[in-house]
Write an enzyme that holds these catalytic residues in place. Structure first.
Site, PDB file in Angstrom:
ATOM      1  N   ASP A 120       0.863  -1.179   0.000  1.00 14.16           N
ATOM      2  CA  ASP A 120       0.000   0.000   0.000  1.00 14.16           C
ATOM      3  C   ASP A 120       0.900   1.230   0.000  1.00 14.16           C
ATOM      4  OD1 ASP A 120      -2.383  -1.416   0.049  1.00 14.16           O
ATOM      5  OD2 ASP A 120      -2.563  -1.360   2.217  1.00 14.16           O
ATOM      6  N   ASP A 138      -6.945  -1.590  -4.404  1.00 15.21           N
ATOM      7  CA  ASP A 138      -7.966  -1.180  -3.431  1.00 15.21           C
ATOM      8  C   ASP A 138      -8.929  -0.163  -4.035  1.00 15.21           C
ATOM      9  OD1 ASP A 138      -6.629  -2.775  -1.552  1.00 15.21           O
ATOM     10  OD2 ASP A 138      -5.503  -1.080  -0.731  1.00 15.21           O
TER      11      ASP A 138
END
Length: 169
Positions: A120, A138
């Site tokens: 991330d 995401d």
């Protein structure tokens, strides 16, 4: 028509998977974000390195190999369900978000299998508030789910209506 709808969903999944994995490769090997830690892009956007060992937004974090494998297997099961849904839909407005969700799920599964965690790196923030650090996969999953929810909330906009199932009655 149906074959083109299914192919559109598959292409969407492939594009999302490629964009996700390409961006993660660049962040790890081009930008070297794990060594840098954070890069300010805009006053409201940073690249911030986070290894997410949990599920969405870091929930259910597990550091064991079993936890990583279990999360990957669960995500693959979801992708199989999405693939079945994709082959049964006749509407492009369903196929595209289903493809985006599947591509995003596959991107995060690839990370879990390769790194033991999801990469991330996108951090949006403003006025002292910071959102969770996320990635392209995401974002595709969230946008895909939002599109499906919106479509479901619109009157007369389900796959059953498109196939004429409600009118057979």
């Amino acid at each position: 028509m149906r074959l083109s709808v299914v192919l559109s969903g598959l292409v969407t999944a492939i594009v999302v998977l490629a964009a996700d994995q390409g961006s993660k490769w660049w962040v790890l090997h081009g930008l070297h974000l794990p060594e840098i830690g954070q890069v300010v892009i805009l006053p409201v956007l940073n690249f911030t390195m986070v290894w997410n060992r949990g599920v969405t937004f870091g929930l259910l974090t597990g550091n064991s190999n079993f936890a990583h494998l279990a999360l990957a297997v669960f995500a693959l099961a979801v992708v199989i369900v999405l693939a079945i849904w994709l082959t049964r839909t006749q509407r492009l407005i369903i196929a595209l978000p289903v493809g985006a969700i599947a591509g995003g799920a596959l991107g995060n599964v690839a990370d879990r299998l390769h790194y033991g965690a999801v990469v991330d790196f996108i951090q949006a923030h403003a006025f002292g508030y910071s959102w969770y650090v996320f990635n392209v996969a995401d974002a595709a999953i969230v946008c895909g789910v939002a599109a499906l929810v919106i479509d479901n909330l619109l009157p007369g906009r389900s796959d059953a209506t498109a196939s004429g199932a409600k009118n057979r009655g």
